[in-house]
Motif scaffolding. Structure first.
Motif, PDB file in Angstrom:
ATOM      1  N   SER A 151       0.821  -1.220   0.000  1.00  0.00           N
ATOM      2  CA  SER A 151       0.000   0.000   0.000  1.00  0.00           C
ATOM      3  C   SER A 151       0.854   1.269   0.000  1.00  0.00           C
ATOM      4  CB  SER A 151      -0.941   0.001   1.209  1.00  0.00           C
ATOM      5  OG  SER A 151      -0.189  -0.010   2.402  1.00  0.00           O
ATOM      6  N   SER A 152       2.161   1.104  -0.126  1.00  0.00           N
ATOM      7  CA  SER A 152       3.076   2.242  -0.118  1.00  0.00           C
ATOM      8  C   SER A 152       2.830   3.161  -1.316  1.00  0.00           C
ATOM      9  CB  SER A 152       4.519   1.742  -0.149  1.00  0.00           C
ATOM     10  OG  SER A 152       5.409   2.809  -0.352  1.00  0.00           O
ATOM     11  N   LYS A 153       3.062   4.434  -1.086  1.00  0.00           N
ATOM     12  CA  LYS A 153       2.928   5.425  -2.154  1.00  0.00           C
ATOM     13  C   LYS A 153       4.306   5.952  -2.553  1.00  0.00           C
ATOM     14  CE  LYS A 153      -1.636   6.694  -0.703  1.00  0.00           C
ATOM     15  NZ  LYS A 153      -2.321   7.426   0.319  1.00  0.00           N
TER      16      LYS A 153
END
Length: 167
Positions: free
Chosen positions: A39-41
């Motif tokens: 879910s990292s941006k």
């Protein structure tokens, strides 16, 4: 060391931009982040950094947003890249320096866009040179990592919360 800082920030939900000049390393970093932090941006850019291209890369990639933490470790031309960098939106800087140059001298290697790191001691800039440059850019030295190769600077309006160090 710097990648471990990035991993800790990613673990804590930060978003950001990682710029790496080596294509294979970009692929490894990208696959690790996707696997362990899906879910990292984090945006990863495969680009070699020169003194004249970093401002554009940052502007194009951040939509002119503020940067809480900026870290540079390019094994050589760090000083020259920092000299040309627009610091208006940056709050904290982590910069690698060459501790082998001594702690009482202002030295840097000449700018060389083709510089390749080698273990001959001829790389980067001294802590005094980096500190003087970043003081002129509005930053104060507040910390050195335990290995003695990374220095941390904060914008002067934040430095009242820290002990300002002398190189």
């Amino acid at each position: 060391f710097i990648f471990s800082i990035s991993i800790n920030l990613i673990k804590n939900g930060w978003n950001g931009l990682l710029i790496e000049g080596n294509f294979d390393e970009c692929l490894i970093i990208d696959s690790c982040i996707k696997k362990f932090f899906p879910s990292s941006k984090i945006k990863i850019i495969n680009e070699k950094i020169y003194k004249d291209n970093l401002n554009k890369i940052i502007l194009d990639s951040t939509n002119n947003q503020e940067i809480d933490f900026f870290s540079i470790d390019i094994d050589g031309n760090d000083y020259w890249v920092l000299k040309n960098l627009n610091f208006d939106k940056i709050k904290v800087v982590c910069c690698e320096y060459n501790n082998w140059l001594g702690n009482n001298v202002k030295k840097t290697i000449p700018y060389n866009p083709d510089h390749q790191f080698s273990h001959d001691g001829c790389f980067g800039a001294s802590l005094c040179a980096i500190t003087e440059l970043l003081n002129l850019k509005g930053f104060d030295l507040i910390a050195i990592d335990s290995s003695g190769v990374n220095a941390f600077f904060v914008k002067k309006n934040f430095s009242k919360d820290f002990e300002v160090l002398s190189p």
